[in-house]
Design an enzyme around this catalytic site. Sequence first.
Site, PDB file in Angstrom:
ATOM      1  N   GLU A  73       0.808  -1.220   0.000  1.00 40.78           N
ATOM      2  CA  GLU A  73       0.000   0.000   0.000  1.00 40.78           C
ATOM      3  C   GLU A  73       0.847   1.279   0.000  1.00 40.78           C
ATOM      4  OE1 GLU A  73      -4.085  -1.401   2.187  1.00 40.78           O
ATOM      5  OE2 GLU A  73      -2.333  -1.213   3.457  1.00 40.78           O
ATOM      6  N   GLY A 123     -12.523  -4.050   1.780  1.00 42.59           N
ATOM      7  CA  GLY A 123     -13.573  -4.950   1.303  1.00 42.59           C
ATOM      8  C   GLY A 123     -14.818  -4.129   0.993  1.00 42.59           C
ATOM      9  N   MET A 135      -9.298  -1.802   8.253  1.00 47.06           N
ATOM     10  CA  MET A 135      -8.862  -2.002   9.627  1.00 47.06           C
ATOM     11  C   MET A 135      -8.083  -0.828  10.224  1.00 47.06           C
ATOM     12  SD  MET A 135      -7.911  -6.060   9.139  1.00 47.06           S
ATOM     13  CE  MET A 135      -7.700  -6.391  10.881  1.00 47.06           C
ATOM     14  N   GLU A 136      -8.070   0.322   9.537  1.00 44.22           N
ATOM     15  CA  GLU A 136      -7.255   1.440  10.029  1.00 44.22           C
ATOM     16  C   GLU A 136      -7.906   2.822   9.958  1.00 44.22           C
ATOM     17  OE1 GLU A 136      -5.993  -0.583   7.460  1.00 44.22           O
ATOM     18  OE2 GLU A 136      -4.970  -1.983   8.805  1.00 44.22           O
ATOM     19  N   ASP A 188     -11.665  -6.926  -2.442  1.00 44.87           N
ATOM     20  CA  ASP A 188     -12.601  -8.040  -2.227  1.00 44.87           C
ATOM     21  C   ASP A 188     -13.940  -7.412  -1.842  1.00 44.87           C
ATOM     22  OD1 ASP A 188     -10.772  -7.703   0.384  1.00 44.87           O
ATOM     23  OD2 ASP A 188     -12.809  -8.213   1.019  1.00 44.87           O
TER      24      ASP A 188
HETATM   25  N1  ADE Z   1      -9.025  -4.977   3.781  1.00 41.55           N
HETATM   26  C1  ADE Z   1      -9.265  -5.502   2.565  1.00 41.55           C
HETATM   27  N2  ADE Z   1     -10.303  -6.344   2.597  1.00 41.55           N
HETATM   28  C2  ADE Z   1     -10.748  -6.364   3.874  1.00 41.55           C
HETATM   29  C3  ADE Z   1     -11.781  -7.041   4.544  1.00 41.55           C
HETATM   30  N3  ADE Z   1     -12.590  -7.900   3.901  1.00 41.55           N
HETATM   31  N4  ADE Z   1     -11.940  -6.826   5.870  1.00 41.55           N
HETATM   32  C4  ADE Z   1     -11.128  -5.978   6.519  1.00 41.55           C
HETATM   33  N5  ADE Z   1     -10.131  -5.308   5.943  1.00 41.55           N
HETATM   34  C5  ADE Z   1      -9.941  -5.487   4.628  1.00 41.55           C
END
Ligand code: ADE
Length: 230
Positions: free
Chosen positions: A11, A77, A172-173, A196
């Site tokens: 990233e 995601g 997550m950040e 995703d």
């Molecule tokens: N980063 C990329 N895909 C993710 C997901 N499904 N959950 C949490 N962080 C992500």
Amino acid sequence: MIGIIGAMASEVDGLKELMENKTVDVISGVEFCCGSIGGKNIVVAQAGVGKVNAAVTAQTMILKYNTKAIINIGVAGGINPTLNIGDIVIADRTVEHDMDTTAVGDAPGFITGIDRVYMDCDKEISELMYQVSKDMGIHTIYGVVASGDIFVSEDSVRNKIANIFNGAAAEMEGGAIGHVCTMNNVPFAVLRAMSDCANNDSVVDFPAFAQKAAKTSIEIITEFLKRYKG
Ligand code: ADE
């Protein structure tokens, strides 16, 4: 100086390669790479995955480099039903979907102290990132970026983020960076490319598409830095 934070090497490494006049400091085990792109002074850091790593990195940027804004880049995601892998979400707000003191009467995601659920992103930065992404021909939406210390790959968590927080994307950040920046009155923004769709396929899709999605987010931030006047 503008701070740019990613979680994983994929990233941020491509961005570091483009920087001129680089210097590096290591603080709390995190590398802070200072230099410039498009004539803008920036500090880029790979924070590591998760909210605590992101918070430590954001707070360090503010105290050590006096960053006038922090931008979080990387992958996520997709939760909004219009999103496919490779699409972009620019956060209008962030939320910490795993913050839960509902048992003592608070709203889901409520952060005691700053007393709010959602953190507002900087409009000027977000709008320019949105424009850059659109100009590159990418499907781009504004929405809530929902963060938690969990890789979302189950319907129950995905549905909670969608239904309770109106989340467009899960990562997550970003929410932790928004939290720290709000505490310090520092403008912030979040740019995420979908690796995703935060569903049962994520464990297969993420390893297959994260590199390419991360590269897209780097291309957008690079063009943003060239155009940004602030
Ligand atoms: N980063 C990329 N895909 C993710 C997901 N499904 N959950 C949490 N962080 C992500």
